[in-house]
Motif scaffolding. Sequence first.
Motif, PDB file in Angstrom:
ATOM      1  N   LEU A  26       0.845  -1.188   0.000  1.00  0.00           N
ATOM      2  CA  LEU A  26       0.000   0.000   0.000  1.00  0.00           C
ATOM      3  C   LEU A  26       0.884   1.243   0.000  1.00  0.00           C
ATOM      4  O   LEU A  26       1.858   1.317   0.748  1.00  0.00           O
ATOM      5  CB  LEU A  26      -0.901   0.020   1.234  1.00  0.00           C
ATOM      6  N   GLY A  27       0.578   2.180  -0.856  1.00  0.00           N
ATOM      7  CA  GLY A  27       1.344   3.421  -0.924  1.00  0.00           C
ATOM      8  C   GLY A  27       2.642   3.331  -1.693  1.00  0.00           C
ATOM      9  O   GLY A  27       3.416   4.288  -1.724  1.00  0.00           O
ATOM     10  N   ALA A  28       2.891   2.217  -2.362  1.00  0.00           N
ATOM     11  CA  ALA A  28       4.154   2.044  -3.090  1.00  0.00           C
ATOM     12  C   ALA A  28       4.220   2.866  -4.370  1.00  0.00           C
ATOM     13  O   ALA A  28       5.296   3.146  -4.872  1.00  0.00           O
ATOM     14  CB  ALA A  28       4.383   0.561  -3.411  1.00  0.00           C
ATOM     15  N   PHE A  33       1.910   5.137 -11.013  1.00  0.00           N
ATOM     16  CA  PHE A  33       2.398   4.574 -12.271  1.00  0.00           C
ATOM     17  C   PHE A  33       1.298   4.647 -13.338  1.00  0.00           C
ATOM     18  O   PHE A  33       1.539   5.083 -14.468  1.00  0.00           O
ATOM     19  CB  PHE A  33       2.849   3.119 -12.073  1.00  0.00           C
ATOM     20  N   VAL A  34       0.087   4.222 -12.976  1.00  0.00           N
ATOM     21  CA  VAL A  34      -1.039   4.238 -13.920  1.00  0.00           C
ATOM     22  C   VAL A  34      -1.336   5.671 -14.369  1.00  0.00           C
ATOM     23  O   VAL A  34      -1.582   5.927 -15.542  1.00  0.00           O
ATOM     24  CB  VAL A  34      -2.286   3.574 -13.301  1.00  0.00           C
ATOM     25  N   ILE A 115       6.919  -2.673  -7.375  1.00  0.00           N
ATOM     26  CA  ILE A 115       7.410  -1.392  -6.864  1.00  0.00           C
ATOM     27  C   ILE A 115       7.609  -1.536  -5.365  1.00  0.00           C
ATOM     28  O   ILE A 115       6.694  -1.946  -4.645  1.00  0.00           O
ATOM     29  CB  ILE A 115       6.413  -0.248  -7.153  1.00  0.00           C
ATOM     30  N   GLN A 116       8.809  -1.219  -4.925  1.00  0.00           N
ATOM     31  CA  GLN A 116       9.123  -1.312  -3.499  1.00  0.00           C
ATOM     32  C   GLN A 116       9.664   0.021  -3.014  1.00  0.00           C
ATOM     33  O   GLN A 116      10.437   0.674  -3.724  1.00  0.00           O
ATOM     34  CB  GLN A 116      10.163  -2.401  -3.241  1.00  0.00           C
ATOM     35  N   HIS A 118      12.152   2.184  -1.047  1.00  0.00           N
ATOM     36  CA  HIS A 118      13.561   1.975  -0.740  1.00  0.00           C
ATOM     37  C   HIS A 118      14.155   3.296  -0.261  1.00  0.00           C
ATOM     38  O   HIS A 118      14.188   4.267  -1.028  1.00  0.00           O
ATOM     39  CB  HIS A 118      14.299   1.465  -1.975  1.00  0.00           C
ATOM     40  N   LEU A 119      14.586   3.324   0.979  1.00  0.00           N
ATOM     41  CA  LEU A 119      15.117   4.536   1.589  1.00  0.00           C
ATOM     42  C   LEU A 119      14.093   5.663   1.418  1.00  0.00           C
ATOM     43  O   LEU A 119      12.969   5.540   1.835  1.00  0.00           O
ATOM     44  CB  LEU A 119      16.488   4.879   1.023  1.00  0.00           C
ATOM     45  N   ALA A 120      14.467   6.753   0.765  1.00  0.00           N
ATOM     46  CA  ALA A 120      13.554   7.882   0.589  1.00  0.00           C
ATOM     47  C   ALA A 120      12.810   7.823  -0.741  1.00  0.00           C
ATOM     48  O   ALA A 120      12.064   8.731  -1.084  1.00  0.00           O
ATOM     49  CB  ALA A 120      14.331   9.190   0.682  1.00  0.00           C
ATOM     50  N   GLY A 121      13.008   6.763  -1.497  1.00  0.00           N
ATOM     51  CA  GLY A 121      12.380   6.672  -2.808  1.00  0.00           C
ATOM     52  C   GLY A 121      11.760   5.313  -3.050  1.00  0.00           C
ATOM     53  O   GLY A 121      11.358   4.622  -2.119  1.00  0.00           O
ATOM     54  N   ARG A 122      11.736   4.931  -4.313  1.00  0.00           N
ATOM     55  CA  ARG A 122      11.158   3.653  -4.726  1.00  0.00           C
ATOM     56  C   ARG A 122      12.075   2.988  -5.729  1.00  0.00           C
ATOM     57  O   ARG A 122      12.799   3.647  -6.471  1.00  0.00           O
ATOM     58  CB  ARG A 122       9.793   3.875  -5.372  1.00  0.00           C
TER      59      ARG A 122
END
Length: 129
Positions: A26-28, A33-34, A115-116, A118-122
């Motif tokens: 959730l929130g990834a 993206f869509v 999509i994961q 990761h730190l301050a981003g994705r």
Amino acid sequence: MATLALGAHIAHQFSTGGIIKLQGDLGAGKTTFVRGLLRELGYEGTVKSPTYTLVEPYHLINQTIYHFDLYRLADPEELEYMGIRDYLDKDALCILEWPDKGGVYIPKANLQITIQQHLAGRVAYLEYN
């Protein structure tokens, strides 16, 4: 911004339809993206997650896109009752969030994106089939 850009980059690869599966917590950024994909294809309206409606259709000039969010699906068989086969028309692009909840009713994807955060981003992992 990068998640929107990824959607925009991939948009034209599916101009004749296909199936994209989106995985991520959730929130990834799955709906982001869509949104990027739809904006690239010229859609200017609101792009929202179909969490409660299960599917949100977007009818563009040359293409139909169905955005599914199966997060709240209680039983995969519900997809049969809603006519999932009609949506999976080979001329339409179907983008499915939480595709595993659809079980056997969801066919193999042309592209799976995970999509994961990761730190301050994705980070996005793409797997073409």
